[in-house]
Scaffold this motif. Structure first.
Motif, PDB file in Angstrom:
ATOM      1  N   ARG A   1      31.692  34.223  52.184  1.00  0.00           N
ATOM      2  CA  ARG A   1      31.941  35.465  52.905  1.00  0.00           C
ATOM      3  C   ARG A   1      31.961  36.650  51.925  1.00  0.00           C
ATOM      4  O   ARG A   1      31.348  37.690  52.175  1.00  0.00           O
ATOM      5  CB  ARG A   1      33.277  35.368  53.651  1.00  0.00           C
ATOM      6  CG  ARG A   1      33.642  36.586  54.457  1.00  0.00           C
ATOM      7  CD  ARG A   1      34.962  36.402  55.204  1.00  0.00           C
ATOM      8  NE  ARG A   1      36.057  35.924  54.381  1.00  0.00           N
ATOM      9  CZ  ARG A   1      36.841  36.705  53.632  1.00  0.00           C
ATOM     10  NH1 ARG A   1      36.648  37.997  53.593  1.00  0.00           N
ATOM     11  NH2 ARG A   1      37.812  36.182  52.913  1.00  0.00           N
ATOM     12  N   LEU A   2      32.606  36.461  50.769  1.00  0.00           N
ATOM     13  CA  LEU A   2      32.664  37.515  49.757  1.00  0.00           C
ATOM     14  C   LEU A   2      31.267  37.817  49.209  1.00  0.00           C
ATOM     15  O   LEU A   2      30.885  38.982  49.059  1.00  0.00           O
ATOM     16  CB  LEU A   2      33.602  37.121  48.625  1.00  0.00           C
ATOM     17  CG  LEU A   2      33.731  38.120  47.481  1.00  0.00           C
ATOM     18  CD1 LEU A   2      34.285  39.451  47.972  1.00  0.00           C
ATOM     19  CD2 LEU A   2      34.610  37.544  46.372  1.00  0.00           C
TER      20      LEU A   2
ATOM     21  N   MET B   1      38.567  43.389  50.402  1.00  0.00           N
ATOM     22  CA  MET B   1      37.387  42.796  49.761  1.00  0.00           C
ATOM     23  C   MET B   1      37.257  43.295  48.317  1.00  0.00           C
ATOM     24  O   MET B   1      36.828  42.552  47.430  1.00  0.00           O
ATOM     25  CB  MET B   1      36.118  43.116  50.549  1.00  0.00           C
ATOM     26  CG  MET B   1      36.114  42.513  51.941  1.00  0.00           C
ATOM     27  SD  MET B   1      36.297  40.732  51.913  1.00  0.00           S
ATOM     28  CE  MET B   1      34.597  40.244  51.894  1.00  0.00           C
ATOM     29  N   ARG B   2      37.637  44.524  48.087  1.00  0.00           N
ATOM     30  CA  ARG B   2      37.610  45.085  46.741  1.00  0.00           C
ATOM     31  C   ARG B   2      38.583  44.314  45.847  1.00  0.00           C
ATOM     32  O   ARG B   2      38.271  43.993  44.701  1.00  0.00           O
ATOM     33  CB  ARG B   2      37.968  46.565  46.789  1.00  0.00           C
ATOM     34  CG  ARG B   2      37.735  47.264  45.489  1.00  0.00           C
ATOM     35  CD  ARG B   2      37.835  48.761  45.686  1.00  0.00           C
ATOM     36  NE  ARG B   2      37.616  49.392  44.402  1.00  0.00           N
ATOM     37  CZ  ARG B   2      38.169  50.512  44.025  1.00  0.00           C
ATOM     38  NH1 ARG B   2      38.948  51.170  44.864  1.00  0.00           N
ATOM     39  NH2 ARG B   2      37.936  51.007  42.847  1.00  0.00           N
ATOM     40  N   ALA B   3      39.751  43.998  46.383  1.00  0.00           N
ATOM     41  CA  ALA B   3      40.728  43.215  45.621  1.00  0.00           C
ATOM     42  C   ALA B   3      40.184  41.819  45.316  1.00  0.00           C
ATOM     43  O   ALA B   3      40.362  41.305  44.203  1.00  0.00           O
ATOM     44  CB  ALA B   3      42.040  43.123  46.397  1.00  0.00           C
TER      45      ALA B   3
ATOM     46  N   VAL C   1      37.714  37.949  41.282  1.00  0.00           N
ATOM     47  CA  VAL C   1      36.578  37.130  40.852  1.00  0.00           C
ATOM     48  C   VAL C   1      36.038  37.636  39.524  1.00  0.00           C
ATOM     49  O   VAL C   1      35.812  36.856  38.593  1.00  0.00           O
ATOM     50  CB  VAL C   1      35.462  37.132  41.926  1.00  0.00           C
ATOM     51  CG1 VAL C   1      34.165  36.562  41.380  1.00  0.00           C
ATOM     52  CG2 VAL C   1      35.911  36.370  43.157  1.00  0.00           C
ATOM     53  N   MET C   2      35.853  38.932  39.395  1.00  0.00           N
ATOM     54  CA  MET C   2      35.276  39.490  38.172  1.00  0.00           C
ATOM     55  C   MET C   2      36.213  39.342  36.977  1.00  0.00           C
ATOM     56  O   MET C   2      35.754  39.099  35.861  1.00  0.00           O
ATOM     57  CB  MET C   2      34.869  40.936  38.390  1.00  0.00           C
ATOM     58  CG  MET C   2      33.673  41.055  39.285  1.00  0.00           C
ATOM     59  SD  MET C   2      33.126  42.743  39.412  1.00  0.00           S
ATOM     60  CE  MET C   2      31.670  42.528  40.396  1.00  0.00           C
ATOM     61  N   ARG C   3      37.502  39.500  37.205  1.00  0.00           N
ATOM     62  CA  ARG C   3      38.467  39.303  36.117  1.00  0.00           C
ATOM     63  C   ARG C   3      38.428  37.867  35.606  1.00  0.00           C
ATOM     64  O   ARG C   3      38.563  37.620  34.416  1.00  0.00           O
ATOM     65  CB  ARG C   3      39.881  39.638  36.570  1.00  0.00           C
ATOM     66  CG  ARG C   3      40.237  41.060  36.334  1.00  0.00           C
ATOM     67  CD  ARG C   3      41.738  41.284  36.499  1.00  0.00           C
ATOM     68  NE  ARG C   3      41.888  42.551  37.188  1.00  0.00           N
ATOM     69  CZ  ARG C   3      42.363  42.700  38.405  1.00  0.00           C
ATOM     70  NH1 ARG C   3      42.776  41.670  39.092  1.00  0.00           N
ATOM     71  NH2 ARG C   3      42.439  43.876  38.959  1.00  0.00           N
TER      72      ARG C   3
END
Length: 97
Positions: free
Chosen positions: A34-35, A67-69, A74-76
């Motif tokens: 979904r993300l 979704m931003r959170a 994920v990126m962290r």
């Protein structure tokens, strides 16, 4: 390769890596799928197109707050680990920054 296509590829790598290491599946779980779909949709609709900057530096945040959170989490997690799993793309990503 255009900026949007590049961003999609890097996002897919990061989400896939995060999901494999945190959710234990080889395939994306429903939450990560979904993300990924949401991120791809946002990238496709980016008003700046191939002239886009990094999303964190953009003045027009197009992600919903939840979704931003999620993508930040994920990126962290995946960002620093990219050098071990995707070293060439990691170096290219550093250079483009």
């Amino acid at each position: 390769m255009g900026k949007i296509a590049y961003e999609k590829r890097i996002s897919a790598y990061m989400i896939g890596l995060y999901c494999r290491k945190n959710h234990g599946d080889k395939e994306l779980c429903n939450s990560c799928l979904r993300l990924k779909n949401y991120a791809f949709e946002r990238l496709t609709k980016c008003q700046f197109g191939d002239n886009k900057m990094a999303c964190k530096d953009c003045k027009a945040h197009c992600y919903k707050p939840d979704m931003r959170a999620e993508i930040r989490t994920v990126m962290r997690y995946a960002g620093p680990r990219m050098m071990f799993y995707y070293p060439i793309d990691f170096v290219k990503h550093l250079i483009k920054k």
